[in-house]
Design an enzyme around this catalytic site. Structure first.
Site, PDB file in Angstrom:
ATOM      1  N   ALA A  61       0.861  -1.187   0.000  1.00 55.75           N
ATOM      2  CA  ALA A  61       0.000   0.000   0.000  1.00 55.75           C
ATOM      3  C   ALA A  61       0.893   1.230   0.000  1.00 55.75           C
ATOM      4  O   ALA A  61       2.070   1.152   0.386  1.00 55.75           O
ATOM      5  CB  ALA A  61      -0.914   0.008   1.227  1.00 55.75           C
ATOM      6  N   GLN A  99       4.935   4.357   2.352  1.00 53.86           N
ATOM      7  CA  GLN A  99       4.466   3.167   1.653  1.00 53.86           C
ATOM      8  C   GLN A  99       4.878   1.947   2.460  1.00 53.86           C
ATOM      9  O   GLN A  99       5.823   1.993   3.254  1.00 53.86           O
ATOM     10  CB  GLN A  99       5.022   3.104   0.234  1.00 53.86           C
ATOM     11  CG  GLN A  99       6.529   3.058   0.114  1.00 53.86           C
ATOM     12  CD  GLN A  99       6.974   3.274  -1.328  1.00 53.86           C
ATOM     13  OE1 GLN A  99       6.710   4.326  -1.921  1.00 53.86           O
ATOM     14  NE2 GLN A  99       7.651   2.273  -1.896  1.00 53.86           N
ATOM     15  N   VAL A 100       4.138   0.837   2.262  1.00 54.22           N
ATOM     16  CA  VAL A 100       4.294  -0.354   3.089  1.00 54.22           C
ATOM     17  C   VAL A 100       4.652  -1.553   2.224  1.00 54.22           C
ATOM     18  O   VAL A 100       4.079  -1.746   1.146  1.00 54.22           O
ATOM     19  CB  VAL A 100       2.994  -0.640   3.874  1.00 54.22           C
ATOM     20  CG1 VAL A 100       3.127  -1.911   4.690  1.00 54.22           C
ATOM     21  CG2 VAL A 100       2.655   0.539   4.783  1.00 54.22           C
ATOM     22  N   ASP A 128      -8.290   6.140  14.217  1.00 59.47           N
ATOM     23  CA  ASP A 128      -8.831   5.828  12.885  1.00 59.47           C
ATOM     24  C   ASP A 128      -9.243   4.359  12.810  1.00 59.47           C
ATOM     25  O   ASP A 128      -8.697   3.587  12.017  1.00 59.47           O
ATOM     26  CB  ASP A 128      -7.780   6.146  11.821  1.00 59.47           C
ATOM     27  CG  ASP A 128      -8.369   6.191  10.417  1.00 59.47           C
ATOM     28  OD1 ASP A 128      -9.599   6.343  10.294  1.00 59.47           O
ATOM     29  OD2 ASP A 128      -7.602   6.073   9.444  1.00 59.47           O
TER      30      ASP A 128
END
Length: 548
Positions: free
Chosen positions: A134, A140-141, A290
């Site tokens: 992602a 970014q991962v 979240d």
């Protein structure tokens, strides 16, 4: 004016980029409202391209925010929590904000990763997926596996972000100051306070090591809940620009087919997830801000995992006490408790009290009966504040938005989810802990020290007050003969008065809590009042000074 000129000279390039985006998306008038219309002097032509002219103003603002990058996206996300300030059409559009962008190629970030790790990635990871799992505007991962065999995710911050974010924060903070000075009516919305929270949020989101520490803090706080799982952080390889954490493989709550195939209990998942979240918010004061379906995982045995702690909220102890009072007022139909908190939180003195009380009566009548739909109640509460021009504190806005999100997830898992059924044990435990004899004794001792200091300072304060009155326009001819001789008596009397006032305030403050939750703690309303009397007398005995 000078400050604006200096700021424009320092961040001229970024100002030009912001102005260009404002013109492209037809929101240039917003810069004019902020006193920055001079920035558009070199940007002439029709405001808004052909592609956006038919869009609504909220839609154009959302597109402009996405084009301006991570700082503005984060500001938009914060504003999307402010249903007490913005009307539903603006909130709905800001909730669509996306920070998804194309990931940087592995070849472009490998050198940075190696620098942060202190050695080549091949020395640490048995495998590393160079295709990003992602990507967002901040980081970014990637999936990877350590040589010791554990599956992990590696979060990598994008290069060159900090100077851009710092420039954006300077410009936005300056604009917020101009708004408060030039438009006093907007001061009640506390724009500088909102920008302060934005700065804190961006600072934490840029520091991936802070994200790791937040995750560890929550894991420690929830260690006594075996049905809740928080990812492990590999601190030895985590730094400001790099985060290595455990990969938790589970089912997203929205995937009903997989949930049913795995035999998971939706009601148990909802209760456990909600209990954990309420414990974070009402007991610990550090919560996952979240909790959308993508950041929760359902695990075998109907356990719940919270992942991605990039956005964390914090609530102080006094605010948590107020939230418990609010819950009690709603459940017990005490409209005056709701209106009192609204006025306290907003700090406004220009309120149509009768109109507000009528609206609060309708609010508690709508939400006071079980089952309590928490998301609807919170949304209505924020709308109530907006309709009466009462701006809520920024820390509450983030929590309320998280509560609405979490309630939606829990209701997906269990359509009959009742927030009070889950909240009641948490609230009872917290009340019994806060008002236990040991806790009250500690508060009493602290109060006694404060009052002793106040009494010792009183003669000096009286002398200063006399001096100021003599220097002011109002003539004051106050003769304090023998002040030193009677100083001890004044200190003793002042301390007794202060103790009486504080003790009475304590009793009045505790009474609503006992009205709301006294029967659960003491058995009946009568014994609740007896408990209040005993606590108040005990506090007075503890802190009232004895005359020598």
């Amino acid at each position: 004016m000078l400050e604006t000129t200096l700021l424009a000279a320092r961040d001229r390039k970024r100002l030009g980029e912001i102005a260009a985006v404002a013109v492209r998306y037809g929101i240039a008038d917003l810069l004019g409202r902020l006193g920055l219309s001079g920035l558009l002097a070199a940007r002439r032509g029709r405001s808004g391209t052909a592609e956006v002219q038919d869009l609504s103003q909220p839609e154009r603002l959302r597109l402009a925010i996405e084009a301006l990058g991570p700082t503005f996206v984060k500001l938009g996300q914060i504003l999307s929590t402010r249903a007490d300030l913005l009307s539903p059409e603006w909130i709905t559009e800001l909730e669509k904000l996306q920070s998804d962008v194309a990931p940087a190629p592995w070849a472009d970030i490998r050198a940075q990763v190696e620098e942060d790790l202190g050695e080549p990635p091949e020395e640490i990871f048995a495998s590393f997926d160079t295709e990003a799992l992602a990507a967002g505007s901040i980081a970014q991962v990637h999936r990877a596996r350590l040589k010791s065999g554990e599956d992990v995710v590696v979060k990598i911050r994008r290069a060159g972000l900090r100077p851009l974010v710092e420039a954006d924060l300077r410009l936005l903070s300056h604009a917020a100051g101009l708004v408060e000075k030039q438009w006093p009516d907007f001061a009640r919305y506390r724009p500088r306070e909102i920008l302060h929270h934005l700065g804190v949020a961006m600072s934490e989101e840029l520091d991936l090591a802070m994200e790791g520490r937040n995750c560890e803090t929550v894991a420690e706080n929830l260690a006594g809940m075996p049905d809740i799982r928080i990812p492990r952080i590999y601190t030895e390889w985590t730094s400001e620009r790099l985060l290595v954490q455990e990969f938790i493989d589970g089912i997203a709550p929205a995937d009903r087919e997989k949930m049913q195939a795995a035999g998971l209990d939706g009601r148990a998942l909802a209760e456990r997830g909600a209990t954990a979240f309420l414990h974070m918010a009402l007991v610990d004061g550090v919560f996952h801000a979240d909790p959308h379906p993508g950041n929760l995982r359902a695990l075998p045995g109907s356990r719940v995992a919270f992942i991605d702690f990039g956005m964390v909220g914090r609530i102080g102890s006094r605010r948590r006490e107020q939230l418990i009072t609010l819950v009690g007022a709603i459940v017990n139909g005490r409209a005056e408790g709701v209106s009192s908190l609204l006025m306290d939180w907003s700090g406004s003195t220009d309120i149509e009290l009768t109109r507000l009380e009528t609206a609060c009566d309708a609010f508690v009548a709508r939400h006071g009966s079980p089952p309590l739909r928490l998301g609807e109640a919170v949304s209505d509460f924020m709308a109530l504040a907006r309709d009466h021009d009462l701006a809520l504190p920024s820390d509450l806005a983030l929590l309320f938005k998280a509560l609405i999100t979490a309630d939606g997830v829990m209701r997906t898992l269990d359509p009959d989810f009742d927030a009070i059924r889950v909240a009641a044990p948490v609230v009872r435990h917290e009340l019994s802990r806060r008002y236990a004899p040991d806790a009250l004794a500690g508060k009493g001792k602290t109060l006694a020290f404060d009052l002793a200091g106040l009494a010792s300072d009183l003669p000096s304060l009286l002398r200063l007050l006399t001096l100021r009155l003599r220097q002011g326009r109002i003539a004051a001819d106050i003769e304090l003969k023998g002040f030193d001789r009677i100083g001890g008596d004044i200190r003793w009397a002042a301390t007794r008065i202060a103790v009486a006032v504080v003790t009475a305030a304590f009793a009045l403050g505790l009474a609503p809590r006992l009205l709301d939750f006294g029967p659960q703690l003491f058995g009946t309303p009568v014994t609740a009042w007896i408990g209040l009397a005993v606590i108040t007398i005990g506090l007075a005995w503890l802190v009232v000074p004895r005359r020598r």
